[in-house]
Design a protein around this motif. Structure first.
Motif, PDB file in Angstrom:
ATOM      1  N   ASN A  38      -6.687   3.763   3.530  1.00  0.00           N
ATOM      2  CA  ASN A  38      -5.871   5.019   4.015  1.00  0.00           C
ATOM      3  C   ASN A  38      -4.745   4.477   4.855  1.00  0.00           C
ATOM      4  O   ASN A  38      -3.818   5.282   4.816  1.00  0.00           O
ATOM      5  N   HIS A  41      -2.078   4.125   2.253  1.00  0.00           N
ATOM      6  CA  HIS A  41      -1.142   5.313   2.038  1.00  0.00           C
ATOM      7  C   HIS A  41      -0.670   6.088   3.138  1.00  0.00           C
ATOM      8  O   HIS A  41       0.597   6.715   2.719  1.00  0.00           O
ATOM      9  N   GLN A  42      -0.874   5.986   4.091  1.00  0.00           N
ATOM     10  CA  GLN A  42      -0.148   6.717   5.273  1.00  0.00           C
ATOM     11  C   GLN A  42       1.317   6.078   5.557  1.00  0.00           C
ATOM     12  O   GLN A  42       2.442   6.556   5.701  1.00  0.00           O
ATOM     13  N   THR A  44       3.101   3.664   3.346  1.00  0.00           N
ATOM     14  CA  THR A  44       3.991   3.644   2.123  1.00  0.00           C
ATOM     15  C   THR A  44       5.121   4.360   2.452  1.00  0.00           C
ATOM     16  O   THR A  44       6.439   4.150   1.807  1.00  0.00           O
ATOM     17  N   ASN A  54      -1.622   2.444  -8.371  1.00  0.00           N
ATOM     18  CA  ASN A  54      -2.485   3.254  -8.077  1.00  0.00           C
ATOM     19  C   ASN A  54      -3.476   2.570  -7.353  1.00  0.00           C
ATOM     20  O   ASN A  54      -4.393   1.757  -7.866  1.00  0.00           O
TER      21      ASN A  54
END
Length: 65
Positions: A38, A41-42, A44, A54
């Motif tokens: 998580n 994802h925050q 990048t 992916n």
């Protein structure tokens, strides 16, 4: 937390990007290792990483469980 690690990482990525562009070779890889998918994802988007693999939960990301 809140030590500016992401800001420093972004600056390093930007400097490498600029150096590579000066050499007319703007291809380079960023390896971003975190213990939590998580957080990856925050951050990048904050790091300016346009293309990313992916990323899904894997055995490596679940080792802490």
């Amino acid at each position: 937390m809140s030590l500016g690690k992401t800001i420093i990482a972004k600056e390093v990525i930007d400097r490498v990007r600029n150096l590579r562009q000066e050499k007319h070779d703007d291809i380079f890889r960023v390896v971003y290792v975190r213990s939590n998918v998580n957080i990856v994802h925050q951050n990048t988007k904050n790091l300016g990483i346009d293309k990313q693999l992916n990323i899904s939960e894997s055995r490596l990301s679940m080792q802490l469980l």
